[in-house]
Design a protein around this motif. Structure first.
Motif, PDB file in Angstrom:
ATOM      1  N   SER A 209       1.509  -4.838  -8.130  1.00  0.00           N
ATOM      2  CA  SER A 209       0.452  -4.634  -9.115  1.00  0.00           C
ATOM      3  C   SER A 209      -0.577  -5.757  -8.986  1.00  0.00           C
ATOM      4  O   SER A 209      -0.352  -6.734  -8.271  1.00  0.00           O
TER       5      SER A 209
ATOM      6  N   GLN B 132       1.884   8.120  -6.286  1.00  0.00           N
ATOM      7  CA  GLN B 132       2.252   7.009  -7.158  1.00  0.00           C
ATOM      8  C   GLN B 132       2.650   5.800  -6.305  1.00  0.00           C
ATOM      9  O   GLN B 132       3.125   5.949  -5.187  1.00  0.00           O
ATOM     10  N   ARG B 133       2.471   4.616  -6.882  1.00  0.00           N
ATOM     11  CA  ARG B 133       2.897   3.410  -6.164  1.00  0.00           C
ATOM     12  C   ARG B 133       4.404   3.457  -5.934  1.00  0.00           C
ATOM     13  O   ARG B 133       5.149   3.942  -6.770  1.00  0.00           O
TER      14      ARG B 133
ATOM     15  N   GLU C  47       7.245  -2.825  -8.669  1.00  0.00           N
ATOM     16  CA  GLU C  47       6.174  -2.235  -7.877  1.00  0.00           C
ATOM     17  C   GLU C  47       5.060  -3.272  -7.771  1.00  0.00           C
ATOM     18  O   GLU C  47       4.912  -4.128  -8.645  1.00  0.00           O
TER      19      GLU C  47
ATOM     20  N   THR D   6       2.998   4.437  -0.920  1.00  0.00           N
ATOM     21  CA  THR D   6       3.029   5.328  -2.079  1.00  0.00           C
ATOM     22  C   THR D   6       4.213   6.276  -1.952  1.00  0.00           C
ATOM     23  O   THR D   6       4.694   6.565  -0.860  1.00  0.00           O
TER      24      THR D   6
ATOM     25  N   GLU E 292       0.805  -1.222   0.000  1.00  0.00           N
ATOM     26  CA  GLU E 292       0.000   0.000   0.000  1.00  0.00           C
ATOM     27  C   GLU E 292       0.840   1.275   0.000  1.00  0.00           C
ATOM     28  O   GLU E 292       0.286   2.371  -0.112  1.00  0.00           O
TER      29      GLU E 292
END
Length: 183
Positions: A98, A76-77, A96, A71, A69
């Protein structure tokens, strides 16, 4: 086998990492039996991770959830540097989270079966594509001379002046003389 994301170990038992590379293409055969395909590029590599986390190690699952979770600036991730043998073999350096992160209770053991996907960020193909010079846009033009606009022709006729005659080819000159004699 170990998995480190930004130096933080992903804890669990029975860690398995599988890697995949998607090669995008479209069929160009239409209604024929031709085997031509249009190459549409290499998509980012994906690492599917599965592991088991015992109920007594619930903090490990919470840590994994917080990593998924997380960011960066602008919402953005977060991108992680990865250390794993399978990832290194595929040339994956940054990933990252997804798709999905799932955790389901095991039927016979007091543990969660956890599965998630890490997608490559700044892939080699992406870096090559950004370095490649773009094709300049060329202005298209048709062969020949531009045609005078209808407004300019009408304005010339309204003033009683004849428009400048264009150069005529030999055949057109013969046709013009014939037309003039008939008129």
């Amino acid at each position: 086998m170990t998995l480190l994301l930004d130096g933080q170990k992903v804890r669990g038992k029975g860690l398995k990492v599988s890697a995949s590379l998607r090669i995008e293409s479209d069929d160009m055969s239409g209604q024929t039996s031709n085997t031509d395909a249009a190459h549409k590029g290499f998509k980012p590599k994906a690492l599917t991770v599965s592991l088991m986390i015992p109920f007594v190690d619930a903090a490990d699952l919470k840590q994994l959830m917080s990593m998924a979770e997380a960011t960066a600036n602008g919402g953005q991730r977060r991108v992680y540097r990865i250390v794993n043998d399978t990832a290194a073999t595929f040339g994956v350096r940054q990933v990252e989270f997804s798709d999905n992160l799932t955790a389901r209770e095991d039927d016979s053991l007091a543990a969660w079966r956890v599965q998630f996907t890490l997608t490559e960020k700044l892939s080699t193909a992406e870096r090559v594509e950004t370095r490649r010079p773009s094709n300049p846009v060329k202005q298209q033009s048709a062969p020949g001379q531009p045609v005078a606009s209808a407004a300019a022709t009408a304005a010339g006729n309204d003033q009683g002046t004849a428009a400048q005659p264009a150069e005529l080819t030999g055949f057109e000159a013969v046709l013009k003389r014939l037309d003039d004699s008939l008129a």
